[in-house]
Design an enzyme around this catalytic site. Structure first.
Site, short mmCIF file in Angstrom:
data_model
loop_
_atom_site.label_atom_id
_atom_site.label_comp_id
_atom_site.label_asym_id
_atom_site.label_seq_id
_atom_site.Cartn_x
_atom_site.Cartn_y
_atom_site.Cartn_z
N HIS A 18 0.84 -1.20 0.00
CA HIS A 18 0.00 0.00 0.00
C HIS A 18 0.88 1.26 0.00
O HIS A 18 0.61 2.22 -0.73
CB HIS A 18 -0.89 0.05 1.25
CG HIS A 18 -1.93 -1.03 1.34
ND1 HIS A 18 -2.07 -1.84 2.44
CD2 HIS A 18 -2.90 -1.42 0.48
CE1 HIS A 18 -3.09 -2.68 2.26
NE2 HIS A 18 -3.59 -2.45 1.07
N LYS A 42 -17.02 -6.88 6.44
CA LYS A 42 -15.76 -7.46 6.89
C LYS A 42 -15.64 -7.28 8.39
O LYS A 42 -16.12 -6.30 8.95
CB LYS A 42 -14.58 -6.77 6.20
CG LYS A 42 -14.43 -7.13 4.73
CD LYS A 42 -13.11 -6.61 4.19
CE LYS A 42 -12.98 -6.90 2.69
NZ LYS A 42 -11.78 -6.29 2.12
N ARG A 90 -1.60 -5.81 -8.32
CA ARG A 90 -0.49 -6.71 -7.97
C ARG A 90 -0.23 -7.70 -9.09
O ARG A 90 0.87 -7.90 -9.53
CB ARG A 90 -0.82 -7.49 -6.69
CG ARG A 90 -0.69 -6.65 -5.46
CD ARG A 90 -1.37 -7.29 -4.30
NE ARG A 90 -2.82 -7.20 -4.44
CZ ARG A 90 -3.65 -7.38 -3.47
NH1 ARG A 90 -3.21 -7.71 -2.28
NH2 ARG A 90 -4.95 -7.26 -3.65
N SER A 128 -2.87 -7.67 3.00
CA SER A 128 -3.09 -7.50 4.44
C SER A 128 -3.43 -8.83 5.09
O SER A 128 -3.01 -9.10 6.22
CB SER A 128 -4.23 -6.51 4.68
OG SER A 128 -3.90 -5.25 4.19
P1 ADP Z 1 -9.86 -3.77 -0.35
O1 ADP Z 1 -10.58 -4.22 0.85
O2 ADP Z 1 -10.55 -2.72 -1.15
O3 ADP Z 1 -9.27 -4.89 -1.21
P2 ADP Z 1 -7.17 -3.29 0.51
O4 ADP Z 1 -6.78 -2.50 1.69
O5 ADP Z 1 -6.86 -4.74 0.55
O6 ADP Z 1 -8.66 -2.97 0.27
O7 ADP Z 1 -6.49 -2.72 -0.80
C1 ADP Z 1 -6.68 -1.41 -1.25
C2 ADP Z 1 -5.98 -1.25 -2.59
O8 ADP Z 1 -4.59 -1.53 -2.43
C3 ADP Z 1 -6.45 -2.18 -3.69
O9 ADP Z 1 -6.40 -1.48 -4.92
C4 ADP Z 1 -5.44 -3.28 -3.69
O10 ADP Z 1 -5.31 -3.90 -4.96
C5 ADP Z 1 -4.18 -2.50 -3.36
N1 ADP Z 1 -3.13 -3.33 -2.78
C6 ADP Z 1 -3.23 -4.19 -1.75
N2 ADP Z 1 -2.04 -4.80 -1.52
C7 ADP Z 1 -1.18 -4.30 -2.44
C8 ADP Z 1 0.19 -4.54 -2.76
N3 ADP Z 1 0.91 -5.45 -2.10
N4 ADP Z 1 0.74 -3.86 -3.78
C9 ADP Z 1 -0.01 -2.97 -4.45
N5 ADP Z 1 -1.30 -2.71 -4.23
C10 ADP Z 1 -1.88 -3.36 -3.23
#
Ligand code: ADP
Length: 164
Positions: A18, A42, A90, A128
């Site tokens: 992130h 969630k 990703r 996450s």
């Molecule tokens: P959501 O619940 O919307 O999936 P996340 O917090 O998991 O929320 O992710 C928010 C954004 O960050 C999404 O666009 C996701 O693809 C991106 N994201 C999550 N992990 C990574 C990573 N390791 N590298 C790049 N982008 C990421």
């Protein structure tokens, strides 16, 4: 005129993946809103306030605003008058879901555009949920999250299960 973007997500907790996306977004946008979704479907490990605190302690810039929101992302975007959404990609496996979300958001408001940023390769398998699982089992997460998040994860899991 300033060009601003909204990077919305669960951030439960914020990972280096992130953070990589936020750094890249700051090269494009004047201000990046890191907006934490209060998703009732969630069951998050960290509360909304905790997730905001984890983000604020992991990255500092006067061009980043961290805040929470409830309800539809499109409604939040309208309230802010910001129509650029930022998402991280990703792998190809992210594409289908992101494509669907992006077109759904645009169907709600045609002014919405989504900017996709490709993550650093080393974070391409990072999520996450992987971090939560590793932390729960006392795995090494030092390459995946900030020191602050690592300490807070340790505190969280040591509360329920005490391993030295
Ligand atoms: P959501 O619940 O919307 O999936 P996340 O917090 O998991 O929320 O992710 C928010 C954004 O960050 C999404 O666009 C996701 O693809 C991106 N994201 C999550 N992990 C990574 C990573 N390791 N590298 C790049 N982008 C990421």
């Amino acid at each position: 005129m300033a060009i601003n973007g909204i990077y919305a997500g669960s951030f439960d907790p914020i990972t280096n993946g992130h953070l990589d996306i936020i750094h890249r977004a700051l090269k494009i946008f004047d201000t990046v809103y890191v907006s934490v979704i209060d998703n009732i479907e969630k069951d998050p490990l960290f509360s909304m306030d905790e997730r905001i605190n984890l983000i604020s302690n992991s990255i500092q810039s006067d061009r980043i605003i961290v805040e929470g929101f409830q309800g539809l992302l499109v409604d939040y975007a309208r309230k802010k008058n910001i129509f650029n959404l930022i998402r991280g990609l990703r792998a190809v496996s992210d594409f289908e879901y992101e494509f669907q979300m992006s077109l759904t958001n645009r169907s709600q408001d045609p002014r919405i555009d989504t900017v996709f940023l490709m993550t650093e390769q080393s974070y391409s398998y990072l999520s996450s949920s992987i971090v939560r699982q590793l932390a729960k089992l006392n795995g090494n997460i030092s390459d995946y999250v900030s020191d602050y998040v690592r300490i807070k994860l340790k505190e969280k899991f040591n509360g329920s299960k005490r391993i030295t």
